[in-house]
Motif scaffolding. Structure first.
Motif, PDB file in Angstrom:
ATOM      1  N   GLU A 233      55.199  42.894  38.627  1.00  0.00           N
ATOM      2  CA  GLU A 233      53.816  43.220  38.319  1.00  0.00           C
ATOM      3  C   GLU A 233      53.721  44.638  37.779  1.00  0.00           C
ATOM      4  O   GLU A 233      53.055  44.887  36.790  1.00  0.00           O
ATOM      5  CB  GLU A 233      52.970  43.140  39.592  1.00  0.00           C
ATOM      6  CG  GLU A 233      52.795  41.741  40.104  1.00  0.00           C
ATOM      7  CD  GLU A 233      51.794  41.710  41.247  1.00  0.00           C
ATOM      8  OE1 GLU A 233      51.859  40.775  42.045  1.00  0.00           O
ATOM      9  OE2 GLU A 233      50.951  42.636  41.333  1.00  0.00           O
ATOM     10  N   VAL A 262      50.305  38.887  36.075  1.00  0.00           N
ATOM     11  CA  VAL A 262      49.455  39.540  37.071  1.00  0.00           C
ATOM     12  C   VAL A 262      49.382  41.037  36.771  1.00  0.00           C
ATOM     13  O   VAL A 262      48.329  41.665  36.895  1.00  0.00           O
ATOM     14  CB  VAL A 262      49.997  39.276  38.488  1.00  0.00           C
ATOM     15  CG1 VAL A 262      49.269  40.127  39.505  1.00  0.00           C
ATOM     16  CG2 VAL A 262      49.831  37.797  38.838  1.00  0.00           C
ATOM     17  N   ARG A 266      46.015  43.563  35.786  1.00  0.00           N
ATOM     18  CA  ARG A 266      45.777  44.884  36.342  1.00  0.00           C
ATOM     19  C   ARG A 266      45.615  45.931  35.240  1.00  0.00           C
ATOM     20  O   ARG A 266      44.691  46.738  35.259  1.00  0.00           O
ATOM     21  CB  ARG A 266      46.975  45.246  37.235  1.00  0.00           C
ATOM     22  CG  ARG A 266      46.669  46.249  38.283  1.00  0.00           C
ATOM     23  CD  ARG A 266      47.922  46.618  39.057  1.00  0.00           C
ATOM     24  NE  ARG A 266      48.226  45.671  40.124  1.00  0.00           N
ATOM     25  CZ  ARG A 266      49.323  45.762  40.879  1.00  0.00           C
ATOM     26  NH1 ARG A 266      50.224  46.729  40.665  1.00  0.00           N
ATOM     27  NH2 ARG A 266      49.525  44.899  41.844  1.00  0.00           N
ATOM     28  N   VAL A 289      48.955  30.853  44.470  1.00  0.00           N
ATOM     29  CA  VAL A 289      47.848  31.801  44.434  1.00  0.00           C
ATOM     30  C   VAL A 289      47.342  32.189  43.042  1.00  0.00           C
ATOM     31  O   VAL A 289      46.179  32.529  42.878  1.00  0.00           O
ATOM     32  CB  VAL A 289      48.152  33.084  45.258  1.00  0.00           C
ATOM     33  CG1 VAL A 289      46.957  34.019  45.292  1.00  0.00           C
ATOM     34  CG2 VAL A 289      48.568  32.733  46.668  1.00  0.00           C
ATOM     35  N   VAL A 290      48.172  32.127  41.993  1.00  0.00           N
ATOM     36  CA  VAL A 290      47.669  32.566  40.690  1.00  0.00           C
ATOM     37  C   VAL A 290      46.486  31.743  40.209  1.00  0.00           C
ATOM     38  O   VAL A 290      45.680  32.217  39.409  1.00  0.00           O
ATOM     39  CB  VAL A 290      48.755  32.586  39.589  1.00  0.00           C
ATOM     40  CG1 VAL A 290      49.795  33.634  39.903  1.00  0.00           C
ATOM     41  CG2 VAL A 290      49.378  31.222  39.395  1.00  0.00           C
ATOM     42  N   LEU A 293      43.294  33.644  41.131  1.00  0.00           N
ATOM     43  CA  LEU A 293      42.946  34.964  40.624  1.00  0.00           C
ATOM     44  C   LEU A 293      41.617  34.781  39.912  1.00  0.00           C
ATOM     45  O   LEU A 293      41.162  33.648  39.691  1.00  0.00           O
ATOM     46  CB  LEU A 293      43.999  35.432  39.619  1.00  0.00           C
ATOM     47  CG  LEU A 293      45.374  35.768  40.216  1.00  0.00           C
ATOM     48  CD1 LEU A 293      46.396  35.984  39.115  1.00  0.00           C
ATOM     49  CD2 LEU A 293      45.250  37.017  41.080  1.00  0.00           C
ATOM     50  N   THR A 294      40.995  35.878  39.511  1.00  0.00           N
ATOM     51  CA  THR A 294      39.755  35.784  38.758  1.00  0.00           C
ATOM     52  C   THR A 294      40.004  36.428  37.408  1.00  0.00           C
ATOM     53  O   THR A 294      40.229  37.629  37.362  1.00  0.00           O
ATOM     54  CB  THR A 294      38.620  36.550  39.473  1.00  0.00           C
ATOM     55  OG1 THR A 294      38.599  36.170  40.848  1.00  0.00           O
ATOM     56  CG2 THR A 294      37.295  36.270  38.828  1.00  0.00           C
TER      57      THR A 294
ATOM     58  N   GLU B 233      44.964  25.933  50.898  1.00  0.00           N
ATOM     59  CA  GLU B 233      43.770  26.516  50.289  1.00  0.00           C
ATOM     60  C   GLU B 233      42.613  25.537  50.377  1.00  0.00           C
ATOM     61  O   GLU B 233      41.507  25.905  50.754  1.00  0.00           O
ATOM     62  CB  GLU B 233      44.024  26.808  48.809  1.00  0.00           C
ATOM     63  CG  GLU B 233      45.000  27.925  48.588  1.00  0.00           C
ATOM     64  CD  GLU B 233      45.072  28.289  47.109  1.00  0.00           C
ATOM     65  OE1 GLU B 233      46.096  28.829  46.704  1.00  0.00           O
ATOM     66  OE2 GLU B 233      44.101  28.013  46.369  1.00  0.00           O
ATOM     67  N   VAL B 289      51.235  38.004  45.099  1.00  0.00           N
ATOM     68  CA  VAL B 289      50.011  37.883  44.311  1.00  0.00           C
ATOM     69  C   VAL B 289      48.712  38.130  45.059  1.00  0.00           C
ATOM     70  O   VAL B 289      47.733  38.573  44.461  1.00  0.00           O
ATOM     71  CB  VAL B 289      49.944  36.522  43.555  1.00  0.00           C
ATOM     72  CG1 VAL B 289      48.711  36.431  42.672  1.00  0.00           C
ATOM     73  CG2 VAL B 289      51.198  36.307  42.724  1.00  0.00           C
ATOM     74  N   LEU B 293      44.370  39.600  43.996  1.00  0.00           N
ATOM     75  CA  LEU B 293      43.133  38.837  43.957  1.00  0.00           C
ATOM     76  C   LEU B 293      42.023  39.873  43.803  1.00  0.00           C
ATOM     77  O   LEU B 293      42.256  41.074  43.938  1.00  0.00           O
ATOM     78  CB  LEU B 293      42.939  38.066  45.268  1.00  0.00           C
ATOM     79  CG  LEU B 293      43.918  36.906  45.504  1.00  0.00           C
ATOM     80  CD1 LEU B 293      43.775  36.374  46.919  1.00  0.00           C
ATOM     81  CD2 LEU B 293      43.648  35.793  44.489  1.00  0.00           C
ATOM     82  N   THR B 294      40.812  39.411  43.529  1.00  0.00           N
ATOM     83  CA  THR B 294      39.685  40.326  43.452  1.00  0.00           C
ATOM     84  C   THR B 294      38.717  39.922  44.548  1.00  0.00           C
ATOM     85  O   THR B 294      38.163  38.837  44.475  1.00  0.00           O
ATOM     86  CB  THR B 294      38.957  40.199  42.088  1.00  0.00           C
ATOM     87  OG1 THR B 294      39.947  40.257  41.059  1.00  0.00           O
ATOM     88  CG2 THR B 294      37.961  41.314  41.921  1.00  0.00           C
TER      89      THR B 294
END
Lengths: 339, 339
Positions: A233, A262, A266, A289-290, A293-294, B233, B289, B293-294
């Motif tokens: 990252e 990721v 950022r 998890v990806v 993400l938003t 999740e 990850v 996250l946000t």
DNA sequence: CTGAAAGCGCTTACAG
DNA sequence: CTGAAAGCGCTTACAG
């Protein structure tokens, strides 16, 4: 813990060594009554067959070895699980080894695996693309063949001119290509690529997939849009930050890995950009998890478990020893938007 | 591939079997010149020591086995890497096995591992909390002891009344406790918990850690705030969605795992909440990850690699066979805010 | 330092 | 179906 062997059991049951052996070897030719007696004696004495001795005489399943650079990342767990699932189902054990990218350790490992008479060694993951590796691998294959074992490459393409070393791979080029297709369809033309430098098969394949797809769409690859970043990252963020500041006008980035993608999130946010409107990002690997993400990361899902399964099947002779190339799956989520 | 054995090499080098054996066994008592001759013969004949035969005579390193429910999740890869790193360093190989939660498969596995005379079997991960498991484990330990092997529990607490079965664990209770502490410090009182039902050690430990911490802060645990969700999740999202709709006034949720925490993000957003202002969320596991996250997920980092290292050290007798309890690390990021 | 011999624990023709 | 014997490939006292 008094070591008790078959002879002890035979004596206790008042039968010959041969007969006792037969009951444990699963040989049908033993009278039920005698069989019971032997089993009872074994129980009474706490006898445990010595699998090592049995293996030595050529009986007993040979293990299969999984050799990887590092037991980490998306590749490792799924692929290992795939291998274990078929090995286990067939009564074989799997040996797990890491080389840490150390060539000497790799050699030593192949050496002991050979001595242990494994059935196959699965060399897993990206490898150097140079001739030195090809020769090394050819040497391993020869050394292993000497003891009746096979070398199988997993997650990297076949070695040119080494038709006898089987490869079980997934189509990384077309995987990346799908990402480029998506971006082009969304109107992007200034599509950047951020990934590792050439030198390892995965880096190579993914980068080639990118340029090939561009060319296919009539877009000339622009070196200014191709950035090198380590698979992390942090470095992905650094590279994308520089890319964005360079003013080359990238509207999208294809990342070699989700890690790098990721990092791209950022970096883009660090410059005040809104995702995906100001920058489209596509990853590769589809790690956990990806998707959350938003925005959710649009990426490419590689069939790692399946690679493991197929490789193990070949290792055990359940499937023919032919090269396999599996397809990836494009995961459309929210990180790629119209330009 | 003509099988060639030590006898062949000895004959070729015109020395006795014993002498030939000595050069491969690394015995110093061989004249350099003779040693060279033997090595040359071996080379010429393509001789490869048979590690199985060597192992049978009691020489050669015994492998160590890693037995896990599934080769998946945050625990698996890091812990395995830790084990492999010390095993490799000490010249031992590691066998990787999955039980798929199938008790019979587990038994069979212990059986073949025993026959193979492994040095130790590491039973990795959460297990049932019932007496049946305790007895089963005690049985395994006895069976293994019979062949000089050890059973080591990893990532779960010692079994009560079974002082001889070593456990290498990490402090899940205090890990969750740190999360609760943080939330209380931020002014939260209505702190929910979402995780698996009791029955497995990890679920139990984390849930207990939550209630214990609450009590420590003078807050009475409220059953309405404690929700059951599978470790995914999707189910985490479902449970949090229901929690939020139930009107119990939760201002924060402590999730048993990051998976569930990610589901919590989704559920909260689905109801139009802003994170972390409208809801604080804390996870556990610190999988890759989640920091991106946000907002970045505040979570607890378990020392899985280290657990693997310590367990392997005990397995190999490099460290004393005593229970180990490692500490977790609290990862403060952006998902917990003042109430 | 070197060799002949016994042994590790099992398996498998070969004869009954 | 059962047993005596040879064998799998190595190692290790025991004598030189």
């Amino acid at each position: 813990m008094v070591p008790v062997n078959l002879r002890d059991v035979a004596a206790h049951a008042r039968v010959s060594l041969a007969t006792a052996s037969r009951v444990f070897a699963g040989n049908a030719n033993v009278q039920p009554a005698i069989k019971e007696r032997v089993l009872a004696s074994a129980e009474a004495l706490g006898y445990v067959v010595n699998g090592l001795a049995r293996a030595m005489t050529g009986r007993g399943p040979r293990s299969i070895a999984f050799v990887v650079r590092a037991m980490i990342g998306p590749t490792f767990a799924s692929l290992a699980a795939g291998v274990e699932s078929v090995a286990g189902k067939n009564g074989h054990l799997v040996l797990m080894c890491a080389t840490d990218g150390d060539e000497q350790r790799e050699r030593e490992l192949i050496g002991v695996l050979r001595e242990l008479r494994v059935k196959a060694v699965l060399l897993v993951g990206s490898t150097e693309t140079d001739a030195a590796f090809d020769e090394r691998a050819a040497g391993y294959a020869r050394d292993l063949a000497q003891v009746g074992a096979t070398l199988i490459l997993c997650g990297r393409p076949p070695i040119m001119g080494q038709g006898d070393i089987v490869s079980v791979d997934y189509d990384q080029r077309s995987g990346i290509g799908a990402g480029v297709d998506e971006l082009v369809a969304l109107g992007h033309r200034r599509i950047a690529y951020v990934g590792e430098a050439r030198g390892m098969t995965t880096a190579e394949q993914r980068l080639d997939g990118y340029t090939a797809a561009l060319v296919r769409h009539g877009i000339t690859p622009d070196p200014a849009l191709m950035r090198v970043a380590a698979n992390s990252e942090a470095d992905g963020a650094r590279a994308v930050d520089e890319l964005l500041r360079s003013g080359v006008g990238a509207t999208a980035v294809v990342a070699m890995t989700d890690n790098i993608a990721v990092g791209a999130y950022r970096a883009a946010r660090g410059q005040g950009l809104t995702l995906p409107d100001d920058l489209s990002i596509i990853g590769f690997d589809d790690v956990p998890v990806v998707a959350d993400l938003t925005p959710g990361l649009t990426t490419v899902h590689p069939p790692f478990f399946e690679v493991g399964v197929r490789a193990a099947e070949i290792a055990l002779g359940v499937a023919p020893a032919a090269d396999v190339l599996l397809q990836t799956r494009f995961m459309r989520r929210g990180s790629a938007a119209p330009v």
